[in-house]
Design an enzyme around this catalytic site. Structure first.
Site, PDB file in Angstrom:
ATOM      1  N   ASP A  95       0.843  -1.193   0.000  1.00  0.00           N
ATOM      2  CA  ASP A  95       0.000   0.000   0.000  1.00  0.00           C
ATOM      3  C   ASP A  95       0.881   1.246   0.000  1.00  0.00           C
ATOM      4  OD1 ASP A  95      -3.211   0.510   0.950  1.00  0.00           O
ATOM      5  OD2 ASP A  95      -1.812   2.191   1.151  1.00  0.00           O
ATOM      6  N   ILE A  96       0.484   2.246  -0.766  1.00  0.00           N
ATOM      7  CA  ILE A  96       1.276   3.464  -0.901  1.00  0.00           C
ATOM      8  C   ILE A  96       1.275   4.289   0.398  1.00  0.00           C
ATOM      9  CG2 ILE A  96      -0.511   5.050  -1.762  1.00  0.00           C
ATOM     10  CD1 ILE A  96       1.510   5.796  -4.009  1.00  0.00           C
ATOM     11  N   HIS A 139      -6.914  -6.094   2.132  1.00  0.00           N
ATOM     12  CA  HIS A 139      -5.809  -5.503   2.882  1.00  0.00           C
ATOM     13  C   HIS A 139      -5.226  -6.571   3.809  1.00  0.00           C
ATOM     14  CE1 HIS A 139      -6.875  -1.100   2.248  1.00  0.00           C
ATOM     15  NE2 HIS A 139      -8.041  -1.646   1.989  1.00  0.00           N
ATOM     16  N   HIS A 163     -10.219  -5.373  -3.372  1.00  0.00           N
ATOM     17  CA  HIS A 163      -8.881  -5.619  -2.825  1.00  0.00           C
ATOM     18  C   HIS A 163      -8.980  -6.054  -1.376  1.00  0.00           C
ATOM     19  CE1 HIS A 163      -9.906  -1.344  -2.502  1.00  0.00           C
ATOM     20  NE2 HIS A 163      -9.269  -1.352  -1.345  1.00  0.00           N
ATOM     21  N   GLU A 174     -12.333   3.143  -1.203  1.00  0.00           N
ATOM     22  CA  GLU A 174     -11.897   4.288  -2.015  1.00  0.00           C
ATOM     23  C   GLU A 174     -11.609   3.882  -3.454  1.00  0.00           C
ATOM     24  OE1 GLU A 174      -8.552   5.913   0.037  1.00  0.00           O
ATOM     25  OE2 GLU A 174      -9.775   6.541   1.750  1.00  0.00           O
ATOM     26  N   ASN A 217     -12.937  -3.584   2.396  1.00  0.00           N
ATOM     27  CA  ASN A 217     -13.915  -2.508   2.522  1.00  0.00           C
ATOM     28  C   ASN A 217     -14.860  -2.567   1.321  1.00  0.00           C
ATOM     29  OD1 ASN A 217     -12.718  -1.410   4.876  1.00  0.00           O
ATOM     30  ND2 ASN A 217     -11.153  -0.419   3.634  1.00  0.00           N
TER      31      ASN A 217
END
Ligand code: 5GP
Length: 115
Positions: A30-31, A102, A100, A95, A87
């Site tokens: 993750d960025i 996490h 995806h 978002e 999510n």
């Protein structure tokens, strides 16, 4: 519209810290990590949200979880434990509309939700 930044990462059009890829899924860091280990595992063929998943996605969803478990071992967070989060849509705080998973760990993550 399912082409997002994650689709571009899967196709190698946008750079990311890629850590795993096979014929079904891609994993990258993750960025904006929320924990020492924060990895995103995504299906290569985009599905917008968990609510859009169908029976044909079941092998990919299984692979996503297996890859998460293997990467947790590789990042040495499996013994202490970790958390997987998906999510979904607005109330879930999603978002990026490319499904995806996490993988978070490397520190105590506390309660699942703030009180
Ligand atoms: P969501 O809130 O949709 O469940 O999580 C989206 C995640 O994607 C966020 O944790 C965010 O930091 C991460 N993210 C957004 N854009 C990029 C990007 O361009 N590259 C990477 N590696 N992660 C991203």
């Amino acid at each position: 519209m399912t082409d997002t930044i994650f689709g571009q990462i899967v196709r190698g059009e946008v750079s990311a810290e890629l850590i795993y890829q096979d014929e079904l899924v891609t994993a990258f860091r993750d960025i904006q990590p929320q924990a020492p280990t924060h990895i995103l595992i995504v299906p290569n063929d985009p599905v917008p949200t968990l609510a859009d998943v169908t029976e044909s996605d079941e092998p990919t969803l299984g692979r996503m979880i297996r890859v998460a478990s293997n990467l947790a071992e590789k990042d040495y967070i499996d013994k202490e434990g970790y958390r997987l989060i998906i999510n979904c849509r607005d109330h879930g705080g999603q978002e990026v509309y490319h499904l995806h998973l996490h993988l978070l760990g490397g520190r105590p993550l506390g309660k699942m939700l703030p009180n």
